[in-house]
Design a protein around this motif. Structure first.
Motif, short mmCIF file in Angstrom:
data_model
loop_
_atom_site.label_atom_id
_atom_site.label_comp_id
_atom_site.label_asym_id
_atom_site.label_seq_id
_atom_site.Cartn_x
_atom_site.Cartn_y
_atom_site.Cartn_z
N LYS A 1 -5.88 7.43 1.28
CA LYS A 1 -6.15 6.34 1.87
C LYS A 1 -4.49 5.46 1.12
O LYS A 1 -4.08 4.28 2.06
CB LYS A 1 -7.66 5.43 2.03
N LEU B 1 -10.46 0.50 0.16
CA LEU B 1 -9.62 1.20 0.98
C LEU B 1 -10.03 2.80 1.15
O LEU B 1 -10.31 3.42 2.23
CB LEU B 1 -8.33 1.38 0.63
N ASN B 2 -10.59 3.38 0.14
CA ASN B 2 -10.63 4.44 -0.30
C ASN B 2 -12.21 4.45 -0.03
O ASN B 2 -12.75 6.39 -0.31
CB ASN B 2 -9.96 5.40 -1.36
N GLU C 1 -2.10 10.38 -2.44
CA GLU C 1 -2.60 11.65 -1.81
C GLU C 1 -2.60 12.01 -3.38
O GLU C 1 -3.20 12.81 -3.47
CB GLU C 1 -1.90 12.08 -0.93
N GLN D 1 0.59 -1.07 0.37
CA GLN D 1 0.05 0.32 -0.10
C GLN D 1 1.05 1.26 0.12
O GLN D 1 1.38 1.51 0.82
CB GLN D 1 -0.97 0.20 1.21
#
Length: 170
Positions: A39, A135-136, A33, A29
């Motif tokens: 995330k 995740l986001n 950004e 990961q």
């Protein structure tokens, strides 16, 4: 016996998620950004590491393309355009053709697209893209393994594509 797996951060700041196995490539990961995915992004550590996994698991026989393991400049630029003009995708059914890691389509989902269909010929790319979507918190996102000739574009209001056509000699 079960053995514990330790999640570690590499010097590069990547969070190691999976060391790779027969079914899935190694995954990390990384910071997302700058690409509108605050995330993070789930991806292989590098295209070289992905190719090594393809060879080690015999997947190189299917002529895979490891280039999806990187976010290309055109994908970053198109994702930035989507973030700058969310009205272009708001309420629309979007198809991200040749999505790779899904950066463009996921930005469309976060910008208010009614739905986003991530389409790529590489199933491992779609696995990473869907993990990044979760995740986001991107909603209304689906994935389909397909090549361009078999993709039904009529189910979308807007088709987004970046780096889908290129000459390997360039």
């Amino acid at each position: 016996t079960r053995r514990a797996r330790v999640i570690t951060r590499a010097a590069s700041g990547a969070l190691h998620l999976h060391e790779g196995c027969r079914a899935l490539p190694p995954m990390v990961q990384v910071d997302g950004e700058e690409l509108g995915l605050p995330k993070g992004i789930v991806r292989p550590p590098s295209s070289d590491a992905l190719w090594e996994w393809f060879v080690a698991t015999g997947r190189d026989a299917r002529d895979p393309d490891p280039s999806w393991a990187d976010v290309w400049d055109s994908a970053a630029a198109l994702a930035a355009h989507v973030r700058a003009d969310p009205a272009a995708v708001a309420g629309k059914r979007v198809v991200d053709l040749g999505c790779g890691l899904g950066v463009v389509g996921l930005n469309a989902a976060l910008a208010g697209a009614a739905s986003v269909a991530l389409v790529d010929r590489e199933p491992e790319a779609l696995h990473c893209a869907m993990a990044t979507a979760q995740l986001n918190g991107a909603e209304g996102v689906s994935a389909a393994v397909s090549d361009f000739a078999k993709t039904e574009l009529g189910k979308g209001d807007l088709v987004l594509a970046s780096d889908v056509l290129y000459d390997a000699r360039d």
